[in-house]
Design a protein around this motif. Structure first.
Motif, mmCIF file in Angstrom:
data_model
loop_
_atom_site.group_PDB
_atom_site.id
_atom_site.type_symbol
_atom_site.label_atom_id
_atom_site.label_comp_id
_atom_site.label_asym_id
_atom_site.label_seq_id
_atom_site.Cartn_x
_atom_site.Cartn_y
_atom_site.Cartn_z
ATOM 1 N N PRO A 19 0.835 -1.208 0.000
ATOM 2 C CA PRO A 19 0.000 0.000 0.000
ATOM 3 C C PRO A 19 0.872 1.262 0.000
ATOM 4 O O PRO A 19 2.003 1.260 0.472
ATOM 5 C CB PRO A 19 -0.819 -0.111 1.287
ATOM 6 C CG PRO A 19 -0.007 -0.994 2.175
ATOM 7 C CD PRO A 19 0.739 -1.933 1.259
ATOM 8 N N ALA A 20 0.310 2.304 -0.558
ATOM 9 C CA ALA A 20 1.024 3.585 -0.602
ATOM 10 C C ALA A 20 1.172 4.125 0.807
ATOM 11 O O ALA A 20 0.279 3.962 1.653
ATOM 12 C CB ALA A 20 0.265 4.580 -1.461
ATOM 13 N N PRO A 21 2.312 4.743 1.117
ATOM 14 C CA PRO A 21 2.484 5.280 2.476
ATOM 15 C C PRO A 21 1.477 6.399 2.720
ATOM 16 O O PRO A 21 1.221 7.232 1.864
ATOM 17 C CB PRO A 21 3.919 5.814 2.486
ATOM 18 C CG PRO A 21 4.276 6.007 1.054
ATOM 19 C CD PRO A 21 3.459 5.034 0.267
ATOM 20 N N SER A 22 0.899 6.384 3.890
ATOM 21 C CA SER A 22 -0.099 7.410 4.217
ATOM 22 C C SER A 22 0.631 8.676 4.672
ATOM 23 O O SER A 22 1.637 8.631 5.361
ATOM 24 C CB SER A 22 -1.034 6.914 5.317
ATOM 25 O OG SER A 22 -0.287 6.655 6.488
ATOM 26 N N SER A 23 0.087 9.805 4.248
ATOM 27 C CA SER A 23 0.703 11.077 4.641
ATOM 28 C C SER A 23 0.172 11.480 6.011
ATOM 29 O O SER A 23 -0.979 11.191 6.356
ATOM 30 C CB SER A 23 0.381 12.155 3.611
ATOM 31 O OG SER A 23 -1.011 12.319 3.522
ATOM 32 N N PRO A 24 0.998 12.144 6.805
ATOM 33 C CA PRO A 24 0.515 12.557 8.135
ATOM 34 C C PRO A 24 -0.578 13.613 8.007
ATOM 35 O O PRO A 24 -0.655 14.348 7.023
ATOM 36 C CB PRO A 24 1.772 13.143 8.796
ATOM 37 C CG PRO A 24 2.660 13.523 7.667
ATOM 38 C CD PRO A 24 2.350 12.566 6.546
ATOM 39 N N ALA A 25 -1.432 13.672 8.988
ATOM 40 C CA ALA A 25 -2.525 14.647 8.978
ATOM 41 C C ALA A 25 -1.945 16.064 9.019
ATOM 42 O O ALA A 25 -0.970 16.321 9.740
ATOM 43 C CB ALA A 25 -3.430 14.423 10.185
ATOM 44 N N PRO A 26 -2.493 16.973 8.229
ATOM 45 C CA PRO A 26 -1.961 18.335 8.237
ATOM 46 C C PRO A 26 -2.205 19.019 9.584
ATOM 47 O O PRO A 26 -3.210 18.777 10.257
ATOM 48 C CB PRO A 26 -2.730 19.033 7.127
ATOM 49 C CG PRO A 26 -3.976 18.242 6.952
ATOM 50 C CD PRO A 26 -3.637 16.839 7.328
ATOM 51 N N ALA A 27 -1.250 19.863 9.966
ATOM 52 C CA ALA A 27 -1.382 20.591 11.234
ATOM 53 C C ALA A 27 -2.455 21.662 11.083
ATOM 54 O O ALA A 27 -2.613 22.250 10.011
ATOM 55 C CB ALA A 27 -0.045 21.230 11.596
ATOM 56 N N PRO A 28 -3.214 21.944 12.130
ATOM 57 C CA PRO A 28 -4.244 22.979 12.019
ATOM 58 C C PRO A 28 -3.596 24.354 11.812
ATOM 59 O O PRO A 28 -2.487 24.621 12.252
ATOM 60 C CB PRO A 28 -4.981 22.908 13.359
ATOM 61 C CG PRO A 28 -3.999 22.287 14.296
ATOM 62 C CD PRO A 28 -3.151 21.367 13.470
ATOM 63 N N TYR A 29 -4.313 25.230 11.133
ATOM 64 C CA TYR A 29 -3.809 26.571 10.849
ATOM 65 C C TYR A 29 -3.821 27.398 12.129
ATOM 66 O O TYR A 29 -4.842 27.501 12.820
ATOM 67 C CB TYR A 29 -4.674 27.235 9.781
ATOM 68 C CG TYR A 29 -4.212 28.611 9.401
ATOM 69 C CD1 TYR A 29 -3.007 28.800 8.740
ATOM 70 C CD2 TYR A 29 -4.963 29.734 9.721
ATOM 71 C CE1 TYR A 29 -2.573 30.050 8.391
ATOM 72 C CE2 TYR A 29 -4.534 30.996 9.373
ATOM 73 C CZ TYR A 29 -3.339 31.158 8.701
ATOM 74 O OH TYR A 29 -2.901 32.412 8.347
ATOM 75 N N THR A 30 -2.674 27.980 12.447
ATOM 76 C CA THR A 30 -2.569 28.742 13.694
ATOM 77 C C THR A 30 -2.593 30.247 13.445
ATOM 78 O O THR A 30 -2.401 31.017 14.370
ATOM 79 C CB THR A 30 -1.263 28.383 14.422
ATOM 80 O OG1 THR A 30 -0.162 28.649 13.556
ATOM 81 C CG2 THR A 30 -1.256 26.917 14.821
ATOM 82 N N GLY A 31 -2.776 30.654 12.207
ATOM 83 C CA GLY A 31 -2.839 32.080 11.911
ATOM 84 C C GLY A 31 -1.515 32.595 11.374
ATOM 85 O O GLY A 31 -0.531 31.880 11.275
ATOM 86 N N ALA A 32 -1.481 33.856 11.026
ATOM 87 C CA ALA A 32 -0.279 34.469 10.479
ATOM 88 C C ALA A 32 0.776 34.625 11.566
ATOM 89 O O ALA A 32 0.449 34.778 12.748
ATOM 90 C CB ALA A 32 -0.625 35.830 9.892
ATOM 91 N N PRO A 33 2.047 34.597 11.177
ATOM 92 C CA PRO A 33 3.088 34.768 12.190
ATOM 93 C C PRO A 33 3.083 36.198 12.732
ATOM 94 O O PRO A 33 2.638 37.139 12.085
ATOM 95 C CB PRO A 33 4.380 34.472 11.423
ATOM 96 C CG PRO A 33 4.048 34.697 9.999
ATOM 97 C CD PRO A 33 2.600 34.383 9.840
ATOM 98 N N ARG A 34 3.586 36.346 13.933
ATOM 99 C CA ARG A 34 3.642 37.667 14.550
ATOM 100 C C ARG A 34 4.622 38.546 13.810
ATOM 101 O O ARG A 34 5.642 38.080 13.305
ATOM 102 C CB ARG A 34 4.075 37.535 16.005
ATOM 103 C CG ARG A 34 3.001 36.939 16.873
ATOM 104 C CD ARG A 34 2.878 37.869 18.066
ATOM 105 N NE ARG A 34 1.769 37.589 18.911
ATOM 106 C CZ ARG A 34 0.662 38.307 18.884
ATOM 107 N NH1 ARG A 34 0.492 39.251 18.008
ATOM 108 N NH2 ARG A 34 -0.289 38.078 19.748
ATOM 109 N N ASN A 35 4.336 39.816 13.746
ATOM 110 C CA ASN A 35 5.173 40.780 13.056
ATOM 111 C C ASN A 35 5.892 41.645 14.080
ATOM 112 O O ASN A 35 5.313 42.032 15.094
ATOM 113 C CB ASN A 35 4.306 41.652 12.143
ATOM 114 C CG ASN A 35 5.119 42.449 11.180
ATOM 115 O OD1 ASN A 35 6.330 42.325 11.118
ATOM 116 N ND2 ASN A 35 4.428 43.277 10.407
ATOM 117 N N ALA A 36 7.148 41.951 13.789
ATOM 118 C CA ALA A 36 7.902 42.827 14.702
ATOM 119 C C ALA A 36 7.469 44.274 14.453
ATOM 120 O O ALA A 36 7.300 44.686 13.309
ATOM 121 C CB ALA A 36 9.398 42.674 14.447
#
Length: 99
Positions: A19-36
């Motif tokens: 069987p084809a290797p299963s891909s890991p579940a995508p991580a949930p979206y945590t939003g845009a990165p913080r800006n300095a």
């Protein structure tokens, strides 16, 4: 292995392909990165204001009317001349067909 070997059917009784290797579940979206924040006292670049527009010269309305009238006369004259040439050519062509 040739190019066609990939597309051939497996032999009778052969083991099924793994069987084809299963891909890991995508991580949930945590939003845009913080800006300095920008450095203290920072301002956006400014654009220099353009100079005031100059005043246009006055128009000579009578001269504009005269030139427009002359252009109209020239255009109509060329149209009449072209129409006359086409009429003469048409008469010559019809005359050759009839006689």
């Amino acid at each position: 292995m040739s190019d066609d070997a990939f597309w051939r059917r497996p032999q009778e009784g052969a083991a099924p392909p793994p069987p084809a290797p299963s891909s890991p579940a995508p991580a949930p979206y945590t939003g845009a990165p913080r800006n300095a924040p920008p450095p203290r006292g920072w301002r956006p670049p400014t654009v220099e204001r353009p100079a005031a527009p100059r005043k246009l010269p006055a128009q000579d309305g009578e001269r504009i009317d005269r030139e427009e009238q002359a252009a109209t006369i020239l255009t109509k004259g060329m149209g009449i001349f072209a129409g006359a040439v086409i009429l003469v050519l048409l008469l010559i062509f019809c005359g050759r067909l009839l006689f």
